[in-house]
Write an enzyme that holds these catalytic residues in place. Sequence first.
Site, PDB file in Angstrom:
ATOM      1  N   GLU A   1      49.562 -17.880  54.563  1.00  0.00           N
ATOM      2  CA  GLU A   1      48.601 -16.850  54.961  1.00  0.00           C
ATOM      3  C   GLU A   1      49.266 -15.722  55.746  1.00  0.00           C
ATOM      4  OE1 GLU A   1      45.591 -16.527  54.103  1.00  0.00           O
ATOM      5  OE2 GLU A   1      44.888 -18.483  53.425  1.00  0.00           O
TER       6      GLU A   1
ATOM      7  N   GLU B   1      56.916 -39.593  52.760  1.00  0.00           N
ATOM      8  CA  GLU B   1      56.965 -39.416  54.221  1.00  0.00           C
ATOM      9  C   GLU B   1      57.829 -40.452  54.920  1.00  0.00           C
ATOM     10  OE1 GLU B   1      53.382 -41.692  56.391  1.00  0.00           O
ATOM     11  OE2 GLU B   1      52.718 -39.997  55.182  1.00  0.00           O
TER      12      GLU B   1
END
Length: 620
Positions: free
Chosen positions: A402, A433
Amino acid sequence: MTNFVIGVDGGGSKTEAVILDEKGLELGRWRGDSSSNFHLVGKQGALDALIASMQGAARAAGVDLARAAAVVWALAGAGRPEEARMMRALQAELLPDTPGVVVTDALAALAGGVGARYGVVVIAGTGMIAYGEDGAGASARAGGWGHLLDDGSGYAIAMNALRAIVRAEDGGDLPTLLSERIRDALGLPSSQNLIHWLYAPERKVSEIAGLAPLALDAAQAGDLIATDIAVAAAEALAARGEAVARRLGLHEKPSFPLVLAGGLLTEHAFFRAIVVQAIRTRLPGARPRLPRYDAARGAGLLALEMLGWKREPVQEIPEAGEDVWTSEQRNLLTNDLDTRSTLELAGLMHIEDKRAVAAVRPTLPAVAATIDAIAARMKEGGRLIYVGAGTSGRLGVLDASECPPTFNTDPDQVVGVIAGGRRALTEAVEEAEDNPEDGARAMQELAIGPRDSVVGIAASGRTPFVMGALAEARRRGALTVALICNLPAPMAEMADHVLAPLVGPEVITGSTRLKAGTAQKLILNMLSTGVMVRLGKTYGNLMVDVQQLNAKLQVRARRIVAQACDIDENAAAAALRASGGDVKVAIVSVLLGCSPAEARRRLQRAGGNVRLAIDDDSGG
């Protein structure tokens, strides 16, 4: 008769006295339903209640009050030195030959609850207070400001319930069981009659507080409005307990006793369970417990202490399962989630979302310090790197993506790294992960250096991929930040800045895309926006670095220039054309009445900061 002592516990709705012998055995007890809080009933009213309770206990024990070896009054409203001195003077007049002290009722609750002056006690009855001692002479308190100021008390719960009823009556909130239950309890034909009941001159604080159990019962029955009230009260009590523990350094202990006292906590199991969960979220080392003895007996034990009597504290035994971090624990409010109506399901999620938002507030000073630290490095050409796995990684990538359209940053200036790579943005790659070496490798590939800032995002605070990235970033001299939702946590030990909104158990156990994700997104918004503001990417609250990549953004650019310069949009469009479409140049040229070329020179000297360019006195 051998030596005996008197202990009195005086609160907002009752006064209770006990007589103990020199071994701590109870000889007699008497409880009256009158308050001995002089703030509520005046000095004479308090004295009358105290005399009545002591005389009743003396009769039960078969002793003469005047022969007491020591007396302790533990009174609500007497926790501050000047209040205690005033009540001690009354005590000395009443029992001139008996050594005595006046203390806060919270101290007696702690002494009775634990058997020693160590730990924290949280009291919720008519009023509320949290109090603690560290066993070495230091004490701390929070709350106890009186019924008009404290939250989490019976009075506050009751007043919030009454306000909820009138909001529902006005059509400004959801319907609630509280309306019917409180009307029925008070014998009122309609909610309109609450005005006459509440504002009656004879109405006592204790009578209003007496409605609190009705609100808690409605919460237990699943009423959303009552549940919201109960949760807010639980959070208030937990916050006061946390404040006391932190002042005493107890929050750093692996375990310490925390006593839950007062009628609302000792007599209402549902409310007590909510409070315990809120406390454990904030204070993992706390061992909540009901009092071993009540506050009246605690006052008696303090009186024995005046005579040299000592009691060893009860040893705390850790409970099974307390090693599970809070975001993985079950939420007590949603144990029956699949049986709730859809409205109740949505309402419970809304209540928990408010908790997530509230959990961000205590982190604000740390967030501000982190923004300044990141901005300082970015001014020197550094980058902001987000690292996470699963939901946490997606949130980091989202925030990074963004920044170019919002602040006209280079795509390499704010970067999101997710375990499992781009595929993990749209698919679950859960196994990615677990490898810290992959996290470290990602930092190596980005050539992380001392001017960069790396924000590790993980709700648990212990994701191996993120820990590997933070360790490598720190080794390379970068600023490291841990954005986590559990404490203690390994990531907190390896970061320069720790941002830990403690949101507690999720609506669905372990689903940290919910509250934890909400809190993380809020903080990521603050980090990126705060840093960009500090880098001069806004003028006031106007997005002056906006990229005009579509028609909507072109309209926004004209509007920004018009608002910044207080001109109409036609004039703003003309200024933009003259400035080659550069919003900053257009604003500076209009506000200073200079040429676009001069505006560009000023902006270059000011590092692109519009306000600094306008305030630049060096001229052309």
